[in-house]
Design a protein around this motif. Structure first.
Motif, PDB file in Angstrom:
ATOM      1  N   LEU A 100      29.469  49.688  36.930  1.00  0.00           N
ATOM      2  CA  LEU A 100      29.554  49.192  38.329  1.00  0.00           C
ATOM      3  C   LEU A 100      28.296  49.668  38.842  1.00  0.00           C
ATOM      4  O   LEU A 100      28.068  51.067  39.042  1.00  0.00           O
ATOM      5  CB  LEU A 100      30.759  49.610  39.014  1.00  0.00           C
ATOM      6  N   LYS A 101      27.354  48.689  39.285  1.00  0.00           N
ATOM      7  CA  LYS A 101      26.075  49.119  39.969  1.00  0.00           C
ATOM      8  C   LYS A 101      26.342  48.999  41.212  1.00  0.00           C
ATOM      9  O   LYS A 101      26.620  47.823  41.848  1.00  0.00           O
ATOM     10  CB  LYS A 101      25.138  48.380  39.315  1.00  0.00           C
ATOM     11  N   MET A 102      25.886  49.826  42.335  1.00  0.00           N
ATOM     12  CA  MET A 102      26.078  49.676  43.805  1.00  0.00           C
ATOM     13  C   MET A 102      24.796  49.963  44.364  1.00  0.00           C
ATOM     14  O   MET A 102      24.122  50.923  43.913  1.00  0.00           O
ATOM     15  CB  MET A 102      27.109  50.761  44.120  1.00  0.00           C
ATOM     16  N   THR A 157      29.560  44.277  38.721  1.00  0.00           N
ATOM     17  CA  THR A 157      30.121  45.051  37.591  1.00  0.00           C
ATOM     18  C   THR A 157      29.557  44.347  36.443  1.00  0.00           C
ATOM     19  O   THR A 157      29.487  42.778  36.373  1.00  0.00           O
ATOM     20  CB  THR A 157      31.612  45.032  37.584  1.00  0.00           C
ATOM     21  N   GLY A 196      20.220  52.963  44.105  1.00  0.00           N
ATOM     22  CA  GLY A 196      21.687  52.775  43.649  1.00  0.00           C
ATOM     23  C   GLY A 196      22.132  53.716  42.653  1.00  0.00           C
ATOM     24  O   GLY A 196      21.256  54.559  42.566  1.00  0.00           O
ATOM     25  N   TYR A 204      27.638  45.434  45.361  1.00  0.00           N
ATOM     26  CA  TYR A 204      27.978  46.048  43.988  1.00  0.00           C
ATOM     27  C   TYR A 204      27.961  44.832  43.169  1.00  0.00           C
ATOM     28  O   TYR A 204      28.514  43.739  43.453  1.00  0.00           O
ATOM     29  CB  TYR A 204      29.202  47.247  43.795  1.00  0.00           C
ATOM     30  N   VAL A 213      24.871  53.658  39.173  1.00  0.00           N
ATOM     31  CA  VAL A 213      25.750  53.225  38.159  1.00  0.00           C
ATOM     32  C   VAL A 213      26.938  53.693  37.791  1.00  0.00           C
ATOM     33  O   VAL A 213      26.598  55.048  37.405  1.00  0.00           O
ATOM     34  CB  VAL A 213      24.864  52.611  36.920  1.00  0.00           C
ATOM     35  N   GLU A 271      31.591  43.723  47.576  1.00  0.00           N
ATOM     36  CA  GLU A 271      30.859  44.688  48.614  1.00  0.00           C
ATOM     37  C   GLU A 271      32.094  45.581  48.904  1.00  0.00           C
ATOM     38  O   GLU A 271      33.201  45.147  49.056  1.00  0.00           O
ATOM     39  CB  GLU A 271      30.474  43.776  49.872  1.00  0.00           C
TER      40      GLU A 271
END
Length: 763
Positions: A108-110, A156, A92, A154, A94, A148
């Protein structure tokens, strides 16, 4: 492969930062080639996925930095303005983003692999979001939203922009009290997680973010475990975590590797690194680190940092016990013991007894122990002497413990400003023949002398003149005295690195008096650049345990802002800062032409038995109500009868009321206590000018020798010379006074006086 998991962690660390393989493998050089190989394979796989699934190109290419530009395209996510990349991982990325409706900056982590992620990857990603969302604590990063975007999950989180604790440490030993405060706050946050059934399992400096004011914030719950629900995500026997910070049961994959005790061990490892500049278990390579973690006791942090408080060493080593049952029973128990330490109260943890340490060694080393026992039998004649020596050693340790306890009682008294009592204890305390204790006693007595001098500067700046002018600048004199004393004591000079000076303060036995002196120095310092430097030292010397009120109070950006000062004054009593800080805030309110008197009255009512609270209030009300001020001066004298400043200022109040004889007695007492008091000599000279002019002249001449730039001394002396018809001396004194004055009104007064007596003053 034995080290596969560790290699994966290193690769992910490379992808999660701007560091090179050489940098992340600095302590594990034997893995460098394997990390290079794995990194190439990961990038090759990404390239293949890019060619096979073109629709995923935009999503996957963000994982890897361009070798030439190191730039990535930022996605457009509905409801957010994505601003920058904060970090990348193997799965992922960030981003720093802004929530458009709330105008709030978030992290925001995806999960970039999206639909191509394995069930385990998806579960871990979802579990991290769910774990953090279930927790509410100031020292745990907060989750705001889950969503998503084009098949990419994701969530936040709260944006914390102060970097990581790992970046802060970087091998540098931190002040003992700061370290204790940081780990105390972390332990409280960990207890909240444990109460919710969540074990973090990967606590380490790199997963501790630093918020405003350096408040520690726990992040990265990717390895967290729900005690009641998780099953199968990490199988027994799988090692999850970072070797230098993970508990032995995590390394061996034992059945209790997800119990709360593993987080307590990791907190101890973080504390250890803060106190020593290195983690507790670090071998020449990964295998050596693993061996030391599982078979060796941690070396006492006192070996690397002899200045550490003994109780803090005990707390740290209790966290690092191999047996989880020997650690603190909970993170809250650890936080409570650290709180006791910070309040200078006895802690509950006890050092491991020598006998217990010996039993543990035998269990870990049965064969060498058997050889040692056989040898012991063979030298039976020697054993008797050895037993006697052991008995003597036990007696010596008991005596040292008794003396050390007495010594620490003296330090506690010094920290609270009770120097006479502390001096009485340390002055009579023997060292029992222990060289290290003798050194601590000598150093403490030297430190206490420094603390007394610093406190004296802060009190003496309140010394008042009956008729002050622009040349009477006690604040400027105090700032110069603080600067000189800090330099002479070896703490540091203005312009030195704030972190270095803070480290010196943290290792001192008199940290609280040093912090109080810095707060007072900041108020006395007129030069903005110098004051900001002092505030930077304070930020590093007293960070983690500060309240939000204290952080705002020491903020250079709003130092002189009237609105901010007013809000600080309104909330000061409930914030419970030190009286020294409250006094300093009162001075700032006065400088901003705000109502400082009402504020000082509230402070005194909250601290009726405090010396500074009574003195500050008395000084504030003396110009308008000298009669009422006397009551508070007398209260201050009841607390400290030997204060030259209070005797002098009480005399000024009596002078204002026309009680001249009482004032004279108080001035004389002030001079008896402090023969070098310039203000008391000038005030007493003025009081004696008419009835005892020769004594007054002598007092004023002595005052001028001590401070030749004090215009009131020259003026009063000149007026007495005129009274005594010593005209040439009067002319010289008044002309000197005129040359020192900057205030135009005061200069006109002296010029008129010279003009009035011009006929007599002609040569």
């Amino acid at each position: 492969m034995v080290h596969d998991e560790r290699i994966d962690e290193l690769v992910e660390e490379i992808l999660d930062s701007d560091r090179t393989p050489e940098e992340v493998c600095a302590e594990l050089p034997e893995l460098l080639q394997q990390v290079h190989d794995r990194l190439r394979k990961v990038k090759a796989v990404a390239a293949q996925v890019d060619s096979i699934f073109p629709s995923t190109t935009a999503r996957l290419k963000a994982i890897f930095k361009s070798e030439s530009t190191k730039e990535v395209s930022l996605p457009t996510i509905p409801g957010y303005e994505v601003q920058a990349v904060l970090g990348r991982g193997g799965m992922g990325i960030v981003y720093k983003a802004r929530h458009l409706k709330l105008n709030r900056v978030v992290a925001l982590k995806m999960l970039l692999t999206g639909s191509y992620a394995s069930p385990t990857q998806l579960l871990r990603f979802e579990r991290e979001a769910e774990s953090v969302a279930a927790l509410r604590h100031a020292n745990i990063v907060q989750v705001f939203d889950i969503g998503e975007f084009e098949g990419l999950p994701y969530f936040t989180m709260e944006y914390v922009g102060g970097g990581t604790l790992s970046e802060r440490l970087n091998g540098v030993i931190q002040p003992a009290r700061e370290s204790a405060k940081v780990v105390r706050d972390l332990a409280r946050a960990v207890q909240v997680a444990h109460d919710c059934g969540i074990v973090h399992r990967d606590l380490k400096p790199a997963n501790i973010l630093l918020a405003e004011g350096d408040a520690p914030t726990i992040t990265d719950f990717g390895l967290a475990r729900w005690l009641e629900r998780d099953s199968g995500l990490t199988n027994t026997g799988a090692r999850m975590g970072t070797p230098s910070y993970m508990a032995p049961e995590q390394m061996t994959g034992a059945s209790n590797s997800a119990a709360p005790a593993v987080d307590i061990f990791s907190l101890g490892a973080i504390l250890y690194e803060m106190l020593t500049g290195r983690p507790p278990f670090r071998g020449e390579n990964l295998s050596d680190t693993e061996r030391r973690l599982t078979t060796e006791e941690a070396v006492s942090p006192g070996r690397f940092n002899p200045m550490l408080p003994r109780d803090l060493v005990t707390i740290c080593l209790k966290c690092l016990e191999k047996d989880p049952r020997s650690r603190y029973s909970s993170a809250q128990a650890l936080a409570d013991d650290l709180d006791r330490l910070l309040r200078h109260e006895p802690i509950l943890a006890r050092p491991v007894a020598p006998l217990e340490r010996g039993v543990r060694w035998i269990r870990r080393n049965p064969f060498p122990a058997a050889l040692a026992f056989a040898s012991f039998l063979m030298v039976g004649l020697i054993s008797g002497q050895a037993m006697r020596e052991m008995a003597q050693g036990a007696a010596d340790r008991a005596e040292k413990a008794r003396l050390t306890s007495r010594f620490e009682s003296g330090i506690d008294l010094a920290d609270s400003g009770r120097f006479a009592e502390a001096r009485a204890i340390l002055g009579k305390l023997g060292d029992g023949g222990f060289t290290d204790l003798r050194q601590r006693i000598d150093r403490a007595r030297s430190d206490m002398e420094l603390a007394e001098k610093l406190e004296a500067i802060g009190i003496k700046r309140s010394m008042s003149l009956v008729a002050p002018d622009s040349t009477w600048q006690p604040h400027r004199q105090a700032a110069a005295a603080y600067e000189e004393l800090f330099a002479q004591s070896g703490l540091g000079k203005v312009g030195d690195s704030p972190t270095t000076i803070a480290a010196h303060i943290g290792m001192s036995d008199i940290e609280p008096p040093l912090i109080a002196a810095l707060d007072d120095w900041a108020v006395c310092e007129a030069d903005v650049a110098r004051r900001n430097w002092i505030l930077q030292v304070l930020q590093h010397a007293d960070p983690a345990g500060r309240s939000d009120w204290e952080r705002r109070c020491r903020d250079p950006a709003t130092w002189s802002d009237g609105e901010t000062l007013g809000r600080l004054a309104e909330s000061a009593i409930s914030a419970r800062p030190s009286v020294q800080q409250l006094r300093a805030l009162g001075d700032r309110l006065s400088a901003a032409s705000l109502d400082a008197t009402a504020f000082r009255l509230r402070v005194q009512q909250q601290h009726v038995d405090d010396f500074l609270a009574n003195l500050s209030l008395a000084d504030a009300i003396r110009p308008t109500d000298p009669r009422e001020s006397i009551r508070y001066y007398q209260a201050a004298l009841a607390i400290r009868p030997a204060s030259a400043t209070v005797h002098n200022n009480l005399a000024v109040a009596l002078t204002n009321l026309g009680r001249s004889e009482e004032a004279r007695l108080q001035y004389e007492e002030s001079l008896r206590l402090d023969p070098n008091s310039v203000a008391s000599r000038v005030n007493l000279g003025l009081a004696l000018a008419k009835e005892r002019p020769q004594e007054a002249i002598q007092l004023l001449q002595q005052a001028i020798k001590l401070d030749g730039k004090l215009a009131p001394a020259h003026r009063v002396l000149g007026e007495i010379f005129l009274q005594e018809q010593r005209f040439s001396e009067a002319k010289a004194s008044l002309q000197t006074c005129l040359s020192l004055l900057e205030d135009s009104t005061q200069r006109e007064e002296i010029a008129e006086l010279l003009q009035k007596h011009s006929a007599n003053l002609l040569p």
